[in-house]
Design a protein around this motif. Structure first.
Motif, PDB file in Angstrom:
ATOM      1  N   HIS A 232       0.830  -1.227   0.000  1.00  0.00           N
ATOM      2  CA  HIS A 232       0.000   0.000   0.000  1.00  0.00           C
ATOM      3  C   HIS A 232       0.850   1.257   0.000  1.00  0.00           C
ATOM      4  O   HIS A 232       0.689   2.136   0.841  1.00  0.00           O
ATOM      5  CB  HIS A 232      -0.961  -0.003   1.182  1.00  0.00           C
ATOM      6  CG  HIS A 232      -2.246   0.694   0.853  1.00  0.00           C
ATOM      7  ND1 HIS A 232      -2.695   1.803   1.531  1.00  0.00           N
ATOM      8  CD2 HIS A 232      -3.145   0.462  -0.115  1.00  0.00           C
ATOM      9  CE1 HIS A 232      -3.830   2.220   1.000  1.00  0.00           C
ATOM     10  NE2 HIS A 232      -4.128   1.425  -0.004  1.00  0.00           N
ATOM     11  N   ALA A 266      -3.740   2.590  15.063  1.00  0.00           N
ATOM     12  CA  ALA A 266      -4.018   3.562  13.997  1.00  0.00           C
ATOM     13  C   ALA A 266      -3.655   2.972  12.635  1.00  0.00           C
ATOM     14  O   ALA A 266      -4.022   3.526  11.596  1.00  0.00           O
ATOM     15  CB  ALA A 266      -3.228   4.851  14.236  1.00  0.00           C
ATOM     16  N   HIS A 267      -2.956   1.847  12.651  1.00  0.00           N
ATOM     17  CA  HIS A 267      -2.468   1.231  11.407  1.00  0.00           C
ATOM     18  C   HIS A 267      -3.004  -0.193  11.320  1.00  0.00           C
ATOM     19  O   HIS A 267      -4.210  -0.390  11.362  1.00  0.00           O
ATOM     20  CB  HIS A 267      -0.931   1.321  11.407  1.00  0.00           C
ATOM     21  CG  HIS A 267      -0.250   0.948  10.126  1.00  0.00           C
ATOM     22  ND1 HIS A 267      -0.875   0.816   8.936  1.00  0.00           N
ATOM     23  CD2 HIS A 267       1.071   0.670   9.892  1.00  0.00           C
ATOM     24  CE1 HIS A 267       0.004   0.476   8.006  1.00  0.00           C
ATOM     25  NE2 HIS A 267       1.201   0.376   8.557  1.00  0.00           N
ATOM     26  N   ARG A 302     -12.361   6.951  18.412  1.00  0.00           N
ATOM     27  CA  ARG A 302     -12.533   7.096  16.975  1.00  0.00           C
ATOM     28  C   ARG A 302     -13.199   5.832  16.440  1.00  0.00           C
ATOM     29  O   ARG A 302     -13.014   4.756  17.002  1.00  0.00           O
ATOM     30  CB  ARG A 302     -11.185   7.283  16.265  1.00  0.00           C
ATOM     31  CG  ARG A 302     -10.590   8.652  16.500  1.00  0.00           C
ATOM     32  CD  ARG A 302      -9.387   8.886  15.608  1.00  0.00           C
ATOM     33  NE  ARG A 302      -9.017  10.297  15.589  1.00  0.00           N
ATOM     34  CZ  ARG A 302      -8.061  10.783  14.813  1.00  0.00           C
ATOM     35  NH1 ARG A 302      -7.398   9.989  13.989  1.00  0.00           N
ATOM     36  NH2 ARG A 302      -7.762  12.062  14.827  1.00  0.00           N
ATOM     37  N   LEU A 303     -13.932   5.969  15.335  1.00  0.00           N
ATOM     38  CA  LEU A 303     -14.505   4.789  14.709  1.00  0.00           C
ATOM     39  C   LEU A 303     -13.368   4.000  14.079  1.00  0.00           C
ATOM     40  O   LEU A 303     -12.770   4.432  13.095  1.00  0.00           O
ATOM     41  CB  LEU A 303     -15.501   5.179  13.620  1.00  0.00           C
ATOM     42  CG  LEU A 303     -16.886   5.659  14.007  1.00  0.00           C
ATOM     43  CD1 LEU A 303     -17.767   5.757  12.784  1.00  0.00           C
ATOM     44  CD2 LEU A 303     -17.520   4.775  15.075  1.00  0.00           C
ATOM     45  N   GLY A 305     -11.480   1.415  11.811  1.00  0.00           N
ATOM     46  CA  GLY A 305     -11.831   0.933  10.477  1.00  0.00           C
ATOM     47  C   GLY A 305     -12.378   2.028   9.588  1.00  0.00           C
ATOM     48  O   GLY A 305     -12.784   1.782   8.460  1.00  0.00           O
ATOM     49  N   PHE A 306     -12.370   3.272  10.144  1.00  0.00           N
ATOM     50  CA  PHE A 306     -12.870   4.419   9.354  1.00  0.00           C
ATOM     51  C   PHE A 306     -11.765   5.440   9.168  1.00  0.00           C
ATOM     52  O   PHE A 306     -10.948   5.676  10.063  1.00  0.00           O
ATOM     53  CB  PHE A 306     -14.030   5.080  10.111  1.00  0.00           C
ATOM     54  CG  PHE A 306     -15.372   4.820   9.479  1.00  0.00           C
ATOM     55  CD1 PHE A 306     -16.011   3.606   9.688  1.00  0.00           C
ATOM     56  CD2 PHE A 306     -15.974   5.758   8.660  1.00  0.00           C
ATOM     57  CE1 PHE A 306     -17.238   3.342   9.110  1.00  0.00           C
ATOM     58  CE2 PHE A 306     -17.212   5.499   8.074  1.00  0.00           C
ATOM     59  CZ  PHE A 306     -17.838   4.292   8.305  1.00  0.00           C
ATOM     60  N   HIS A 308      -8.797   7.494   6.510  1.00  0.00           N
ATOM     61  CA  HIS A 308      -7.523   7.091   5.902  1.00  0.00           C
ATOM     62  C   HIS A 308      -6.758   8.349   5.506  1.00  0.00           C
ATOM     63  O   HIS A 308      -7.345   9.327   5.058  1.00  0.00           O
ATOM     64  CB  HIS A 308      -7.779   6.230   4.656  1.00  0.00           C
ATOM     65  CG  HIS A 308      -6.596   5.429   4.238  1.00  0.00           C
ATOM     66  ND1 HIS A 308      -5.585   5.951   3.481  1.00  0.00           N
ATOM     67  CD2 HIS A 308      -6.237   4.146   4.499  1.00  0.00           C
ATOM     68  CE1 HIS A 308      -4.667   5.029   3.270  1.00  0.00           C
ATOM     69  NE2 HIS A 308      -5.035   3.917   3.892  1.00  0.00           N
ATOM     70  N   ARG A 309      -5.443   8.303   5.667  1.00  0.00           N
ATOM     71  CA  ARG A 309      -4.628   9.452   5.299  1.00  0.00           C
ATOM     72  C   ARG A 309      -4.714   9.762   3.806  1.00  0.00           C
ATOM     73  O   ARG A 309      -4.744  10.910   3.404  1.00  0.00           O
ATOM     74  CB  ARG A 309      -3.164   9.174   5.668  1.00  0.00           C
ATOM     75  CG  ARG A 309      -2.156  10.187   5.134  1.00  0.00           C
ATOM     76  CD  ARG A 309      -2.390  11.563   5.706  1.00  0.00           C
ATOM     77  NE  ARG A 309      -2.300  11.592   7.143  1.00  0.00           N
ATOM     78  CZ  ARG A 309      -1.151  11.568   7.796  1.00  0.00           C
ATOM     79  NH1 ARG A 309      -0.004  11.465   7.137  1.00  0.00           N
ATOM     80  NH2 ARG A 309      -1.142  11.644   9.108  1.00  0.00           N
ATOM     81  N   ARG A 317     -10.281  -1.507  -1.362  1.00  0.00           N
ATOM     82  CA  ARG A 317     -10.125  -2.816  -0.720  1.00  0.00           C
ATOM     83  C   ARG A 317     -11.322  -3.117   0.179  1.00  0.00           C
ATOM     84  O   ARG A 317     -11.741  -4.261   0.308  1.00  0.00           O
ATOM     85  CB  ARG A 317      -8.816  -2.851   0.079  1.00  0.00           C
ATOM     86  CG  ARG A 317      -7.574  -2.562  -0.734  1.00  0.00           C
ATOM     87  CD  ARG A 317      -6.397  -2.283   0.152  1.00  0.00           C
ATOM     88  NE  ARG A 317      -6.600  -1.092   0.977  1.00  0.00           N
ATOM     89  CZ  ARG A 317      -5.751  -0.694   1.922  1.00  0.00           C
ATOM     90  NH1 ARG A 317      -4.650  -1.387   2.151  1.00  0.00           N
ATOM     91  NH2 ARG A 317      -5.997   0.390   2.632  1.00  0.00           N
ATOM     92  N   LYS A 359     -15.475  15.310   6.449  1.00  0.00           N
ATOM     93  CA  LYS A 359     -14.051  14.985   6.647  1.00  0.00           C
ATOM     94  C   LYS A 359     -13.605  13.852   5.724  1.00  0.00           C
ATOM     95  O   LYS A 359     -12.497  13.356   5.820  1.00  0.00           O
ATOM     96  CB  LYS A 359     -13.813  14.625   8.107  1.00  0.00           C
ATOM     97  CG  LYS A 359     -13.996  15.806   9.066  1.00  0.00           C
ATOM     98  CD  LYS A 359     -13.818  15.366  10.504  1.00  0.00           C
ATOM     99  CE  LYS A 359     -14.160  16.484  11.451  1.00  0.00           C
ATOM    100  NZ  LYS A 359     -13.233  17.646  11.294  1.00  0.00           N
ATOM    101  N   ASN A 364     -12.276   1.752   5.767  1.00  0.00           N
ATOM    102  CA  ASN A 364     -11.019   1.367   5.134  1.00  0.00           C
ATOM    103  C   ASN A 364     -10.880  -0.152   5.166  1.00  0.00           C
ATOM    104  O   ASN A 364     -11.806  -0.861   5.579  1.00  0.00           O
ATOM    105  CB  ASN A 364      -9.843   2.059   5.836  1.00  0.00           C
ATOM    106  CG  ASN A 364      -9.784   1.726   7.319  1.00  0.00           C
ATOM    107  OD1 ASN A 364      -9.864   0.554   7.696  1.00  0.00           O
ATOM    108  ND2 ASN A 364      -9.689   2.744   8.150  1.00  0.00           N
ATOM    109  N   ARG A 391       1.329  -8.424   4.279  1.00  0.00           N
ATOM    110  CA  ARG A 391       2.100  -7.223   3.914  1.00  0.00           C
ATOM    111  C   ARG A 391       3.585  -7.489   3.767  1.00  0.00           C
ATOM    112  O   ARG A 391       4.309  -6.656   3.199  1.00  0.00           O
ATOM    113  CB  ARG A 391       1.851  -6.142   4.991  1.00  0.00           C
ATOM    114  CG  ARG A 391       2.476  -4.786   4.737  1.00  0.00           C
ATOM    115  CD  ARG A 391       2.145  -4.148   3.378  1.00  0.00           C
ATOM    116  NE  ARG A 391       0.738  -3.977   3.120  1.00  0.00           N
ATOM    117  CZ  ARG A 391       0.034  -2.910   3.474  1.00  0.00           C
ATOM    118  NH1 ARG A 391       0.611  -1.948   4.144  1.00  0.00           N
ATOM    119  NH2 ARG A 391      -1.239  -2.797   3.185  1.00  0.00           N
TER     120      ARG A 391
END
Ligand code: SDX
Length: 431
Positions: A232, A266-267, A302-303, A305-306, A308-309, A317, A359, A364, A391
């Motif tokens: 990615h 966060a990742h 934060r939600l 799975g929601f 993305h940068r 995906r 926003k 994701n 990955r």
């Protein structure tokens, strides 16, 4: 390296500087600031790298606005629908889709390197049974450099190739062993008559006491999950691998660093966090409460799975994963899975809410993957290890691309210093 076809002018204290601009084959132009500090004595400032290209690459392209993801030019939805993980591995590593003979040779090389050095099995037993499998993977992958000395010389293209195959081949075995160890079951050795995804499922779910037949629905879903997570662009863990490899560290140490970075919620840790969140929500009627918390600036929630940068549209995906979730759950007879219902209602509620729409926060890759993995029988603690298995080929492909660059320099960012200026030490009796 792209040719500079134009330049930008920067004026600082009345003095003008020309900064070359490079135009890529796709995506935004790039402003070359490499000489800025030497010429103008200033740094650029970009914590989180929101506007910074750290390298040039030919492997993966993301158009966040269009929700597009290409691997060597091929759209992810086509690869997920028509290809399979080891073929995508070949594509990422070597740049082109393989011929039948090339694919057969590649799959044979991977298959015949899936077994670990027998002495490595002792590493797992040094952990507590309740260790998180990601902790085990960081440790065991890093320790591979203590076993495979004949593939740690990064200046030798052959050793780079051997290390690449070893890592891609052995990650499923390491992840499966980490899982088996935490549940107190014996390790299941890889078999050479199974495909990559089937081998992994068998190593995770087989027990010596009885035969294990791989469910083709599950192995297809597993293979698709591997494909969707393969690479990615310059995400946090890939950038970690690139930074580690810029010092000349061996490939096993670099991949261990990537695993460590991926672990964060966060990742790559978001898939585990997302399913835990969906289970905490529990029922559709509690969705408004959690939406409100996600919007509350004073609430760190934060939600998961929601957002993305890069994607400010749907993560392509996530679309494939959502289709796969419906298909796998139906085929597994897990109809009306309450958590899947919560996920779908949550997605609909969030996307209808101006906060998320304004926003550009969309589901994701991690939003639906956990639902499939749980339906397949994995505990949430195995979600991120599975992401790490998938990955590894992306990390390795990016590592190979960087390490073969003769212009490679060690990555060494600077800072905006806001601390004390020079001052003299004061003896303790004077404080
Ligand atoms: C992966 O980089 C990659 O490519 C990663 C990945 C890969 O394949 O390698 O795609 C895999 O890591 C996917 C992302 C998984 N993480 C999560 O699902 C965790 C939840 N998402 C967020 O933490 C966040 O969206 C990030 C970390 C994914 C992105 O963060 P950014 O780009 O730094 O955005 P930000 O934190 O600056 O947020 C922008 C605004 C903020 O509000 P304001 O301060 O502008 O008012 O959006 C808000 C944030 O508060 N926001 C969210 C949110 N994500 C961002 N609000 C609620 N819920 C969220 N999930």
């Amino acid at each position: 390296m792209a040719e500079s076809t134009k330049s930008a002018k920067l004026t600082i204290d009345g003095k003008e500087y020309d900064l070359p601009i490079y135009s890529p084959t796709a995506g935004p132009d790039v402003l070359d600031i490499r000489k800025l500090y030497a010429q103008a004595g200033v740094f650029t400032y970009d914590p989180g790298f929101t506007s910074t290209a750290s390298c040039d690459s030919t492997i993966t392209f993301i158009d966040g606005g269009a929700g597009e993801l290409l691997h060597r030019g091929y759209p992810i939805d086509q690869l997920a629908g028509k290809s399979h993980y080891l073929e995508v591995c070949y594509l990422l590593l070597y740049g082109e889709l393989p011929s039948p003979a090339q694919l057969e040779d590649f799959e044979s090389r991977v298959t015949n390197h899936t077994m670990l050095h027998e002495q490595m099995m002792n590493f797992f037993r040094g952990f507590r049974r309740d260790a998180h499998p990601m902790a085990v993977m960081v440790g065991v992958v890093g320790a591979m450099s203590a076993f495979y000395h004949d593939s740690t010389d990064i200046t030798d293209p052959w050793q780079r190739e051997v290390a690449s195959i070893r890592l891609i081949a052995k990650m499923p075995t390491i992840a499966a062993n980490a899982y088996k160890y935490t549940i107190g079951q014996p390790f299941i050795y890889p078999r050479n008559d199974l495909d990559y995804a089937s081998n992994f499922l068998r190593m995770c779910f087989a027990v010596p006491a009885e035969d294990y037949q791989v469910n083709p629905i599950l192995s297809r879903a597993m293979d698709r999950i591997f494909t969707l997570h393969a690479d990615h662009e310059q995400n946090a863990s890939t950038s970690t691998v690139r930074l580690a490899s810029s010092s000349g560290a061996n490939p096993f140490a670099c991949i261990a660093a990537g695993i460590a970075c991926l672990w964060g919620p966060a990742h790559g840790g978001a898939n585990q966090a997302c399913l835990e969140m969906l289970n905490e929500i529990g029922t559709v009627d509690r969705i408004p409460e959690f939406i409100a918390r996600a919007k509350d600036k004073d609430d760190p929630f934060r939600l998961m799975g929601f957002g993305h940068r890069v994607y400010k549209n749907f993560d392509p995906r996530a679309k494939v994963m959502k289709e796969s979730a419906d298909e796998v759950l139906e085929l597994l007879g897990v109809d009306n899975n309450p958590i899947l219902q919560v996920a779908k209602e949550l997605e609909a509620a969030a996307l209808a809410d101006p906060y998320f729409a304004d926003k550009k926060l969309f589901p994701n890759v991690d939003f639906y993957s956990g639902i499939i993995l749980e339906a397949m029988g994995f505990p949430t603690s195995m979600f991120t290890p599975i992401f790490a298995v998938a990955r590894t080929v992306g990390w390795i492909s990016q590592w190979k691309e960087q390490i073969s660059d003769p212009q490679l320099k060690i990555g060494r960012p600077r800072q905006l210093y806001l601390g004390e200026t020079a001052r003299d030490y004061s003896d303790i009796e004077n404080r």
